[in-house]
Design an enzyme around this catalytic site. Structure first.
Site, PDB file in Angstrom:
ATOM      1  N   GLY A  45      14.297  -4.444 -27.507  1.00 62.19           N
ATOM      2  CA  GLY A  45      13.998  -3.022 -27.344  1.00 62.19           C
ATOM      3  C   GLY A  45      14.333  -2.416 -26.000  1.00 62.19           C
ATOM      4  O   GLY A  45      14.564  -1.211 -25.892  1.00 62.19           O
ATOM      5  N   GLU A  99      10.655  -3.135 -19.864  1.00 59.04           N
ATOM      6  CA  GLU A  99      10.085  -3.062 -21.210  1.00 59.04           C
ATOM      7  C   GLU A  99      10.418  -1.716 -21.857  1.00 59.04           C
ATOM      8  O   GLU A  99      10.630  -0.733 -21.158  1.00 59.04           O
ATOM      9  CB  GLU A  99       8.555  -3.185 -21.123  1.00 59.04           C
ATOM     10  CG  GLU A  99       8.012  -4.538 -21.518  1.00 59.04           C
ATOM     11  CD  GLU A  99       8.125  -4.842 -23.001  1.00 59.04           C
ATOM     12  OE1 GLU A  99       9.076  -4.384 -23.670  1.00 59.04           O
ATOM     13  OE2 GLU A  99       7.249  -5.557 -23.508  1.00 59.04           O
ATOM     14  N   ASP A 100      10.428  -1.706 -23.195  1.00 57.10           N
ATOM     15  CA  ASP A 100      10.605  -0.430 -23.884  1.00 57.10           C
ATOM     16  C   ASP A 100       9.277   0.324 -23.972  1.00 57.10           C
ATOM     17  O   ASP A 100       9.215   1.525 -23.763  1.00 57.10           O
ATOM     18  CB  ASP A 100      11.212  -0.627 -25.285  1.00 57.10           C
ATOM     19  CG  ASP A 100      10.488  -1.689 -26.119  1.00 57.10           C
ATOM     20  OD1 ASP A 100       9.533  -2.330 -25.623  1.00 57.10           O
ATOM     21  OD2 ASP A 100      10.891  -1.895 -27.278  1.00 57.10           O
ATOM     22  N   ASP A 103       2.167  -1.363 -25.075  1.00 60.37           N
ATOM     23  CA  ASP A 103       1.307  -1.011 -26.198  1.00 60.37           C
ATOM     24  C   ASP A 103      -0.027  -1.734 -25.985  1.00 60.37           C
ATOM     25  O   ASP A 103      -0.782  -1.350 -25.104  1.00 60.37           O
ATOM     26  CB  ASP A 103       2.078  -1.461 -27.452  1.00 60.37           C
ATOM     27  CG  ASP A 103       1.476  -1.037 -28.755  1.00 60.37           C
ATOM     28  OD1 ASP A 103       1.785   0.063 -29.222  1.00 60.37           O
ATOM     29  OD2 ASP A 103       0.700  -1.824 -29.329  1.00 60.37           O
ATOM     30  N   LYS A 131       1.796   3.591 -24.012  1.00 54.50           N
ATOM     31  CA  LYS A 131       0.884   4.096 -25.048  1.00 54.50           C
ATOM     32  C   LYS A 131      -0.517   3.605 -24.692  1.00 54.50           C
ATOM     33  O   LYS A 131      -1.021   2.633 -25.270  1.00 54.50           O
ATOM     34  CB  LYS A 131       1.336   3.523 -26.401  1.00 54.50           C
ATOM     35  CG  LYS A 131       1.063   4.415 -27.589  1.00 54.50           C
ATOM     36  CD  LYS A 131       1.314   3.670 -28.875  1.00 54.50           C
ATOM     37  CE  LYS A 131       2.659   3.939 -29.478  1.00 54.50           C
ATOM     38  NZ  LYS A 131       2.829   3.250 -30.795  1.00 54.50           N
ATOM     39  N   PHE A 152       3.522   5.945 -34.026  1.00 49.89           N
ATOM     40  CA  PHE A 152       4.624   4.981 -34.038  1.00 49.89           C
ATOM     41  C   PHE A 152       5.925   5.703 -33.709  1.00 49.89           C
ATOM     42  O   PHE A 152       6.272   6.684 -34.343  1.00 49.89           O
ATOM     43  CB  PHE A 152       4.727   4.282 -35.395  1.00 49.89           C
ATOM     44  CG  PHE A 152       5.589   3.058 -35.339  1.00 49.89           C
ATOM     45  CD1 PHE A 152       5.082   1.852 -34.864  1.00 49.89           C
ATOM     46  CD2 PHE A 152       6.922   3.131 -35.713  1.00 49.89           C
ATOM     47  CE1 PHE A 152       5.887   0.729 -34.775  1.00 49.89           C
ATOM     48  CE2 PHE A 152       7.738   2.002 -35.637  1.00 49.89           C
ATOM     49  CZ  PHE A 152       7.218   0.802 -35.167  1.00 49.89           C
TER      50      PHE A 152
HETATM   51  N1  HPA Z   1       7.446   1.763 -31.990  1.00 57.88           N
HETATM   52  C1  HPA Z   1       8.221   0.653 -32.067  1.00 57.88           C
HETATM   53  N2  HPA Z   1       7.840  -0.533 -31.628  1.00 57.88           N
HETATM   54  C2  HPA Z   1       6.608  -0.617 -31.052  1.00 57.88           C
HETATM   55  C3  HPA Z   1       5.772   0.492 -30.930  1.00 57.88           C
HETATM   56  C4  HPA Z   1       6.203   1.760 -31.435  1.00 57.88           C
HETATM   57  O1  HPA Z   1       5.514   2.801 -31.385  1.00 57.88           O
HETATM   58  N3  HPA Z   1       4.633   0.056 -30.309  1.00 57.88           N
HETATM   59  C5  HPA Z   1       4.827  -1.267 -30.062  1.00 57.88           C
HETATM   60  N4  HPA Z   1       5.996  -1.689 -30.511  1.00 57.88           N
END
Ligand code: HPA
Ligand code: MG
Length: 179
Positions: A45, A99-100, A103, A131, A152
């Site tokens: 990601g 990181e993307d 979470d 997030k 999401f």
């Molecule tokens: N989207 C895609 N991948 C993820 C997300 C999300 O919101 N949160 C954690 N992994």
């Protein structure tokens, strides 16, 4: 806009502008401590974010990739499996994890611990998205592109079922896509 996307949360222009700001900030802060970090991108990601970010870092950095899987939802929460390890040793090195999205924070915490155990001098984190509503462990990225609500999201590296990583923006999918 892609036909499956309901709304765009962060535009391509905003992402590029923010990468420019983050690149400057990262360059200034590491220059001040006379360090050139190794950027470690977590597959898959973070690849589009890494590619944009490094264009704006004015230091002789190197980058490498790691792929890890977490065992979330099983008994062994906290454990991770390294599917692809770094090519080089991290002993004494300042690492900037890329990181993307942050979470729950579980994977990030475990990777940070792992790299420190392997002798990294310092581990910092830069994440395109944060997030915070989803966090279950005490970890915070040092540099964040954008905070997003508890929805999401896909695009700019983030997937749903391995799709939509190539969208040039971050968005939310239409409800019918999940059906
Ligand atoms: N989207 C895609 N991948 C993820 C997300 C999300 O919101 N949160 C954690 N992994
Ligand atoms: Mg994913």
């Amino acid at each position: 806009m892609h036909k499956d996307v309901k709304k765009v949360l962060v535009s391509q222009e905003a992402i590029i502008a923010r990468c420019e700001e983050l690149g400057k900030q990262i360059s200034d802060e590491y220059r001040k401590i006379e360090s050139t970090p190794l950027l470690v991108a977590l597959l898959k990601g973070s690849v589009p974010f890494l590619a944009e970010l490094v264009k704006h870092i004015d230091l002789d950095i190197q980058f490498d990739f790691m792929d890890v899987s977490s065992y979330e939802g099983t008994e062994s929460i906290g454990d991770i499996r390294v599917d692809k390890d770094l090519d080089c040793s991290v002993k004494g090195i300042d690492i900037l994890l890329v990181e993307d999205i942050v979470d729950t924070g579980r994977t990030l915490l475990e990777v940070t611990k792992l790299l420190k155990n392997k002798g990294a001098r310092d581990v910092k984190v830069v994440s395109l998205l944060d997030k915070p509503d989803r966090r279950v462990v005490d970890i915070k990225a040092d540099y964040v592109g954008f905070e997003v609500p508890n929805e999401f999201v896909v695009g700019f590296g983030l997937d749903f079922d391995q799709k939509y990583r190539n969208l040039p923006y971050v968005g939310v999918l239409k409800d019918e896509v999940y059906q």
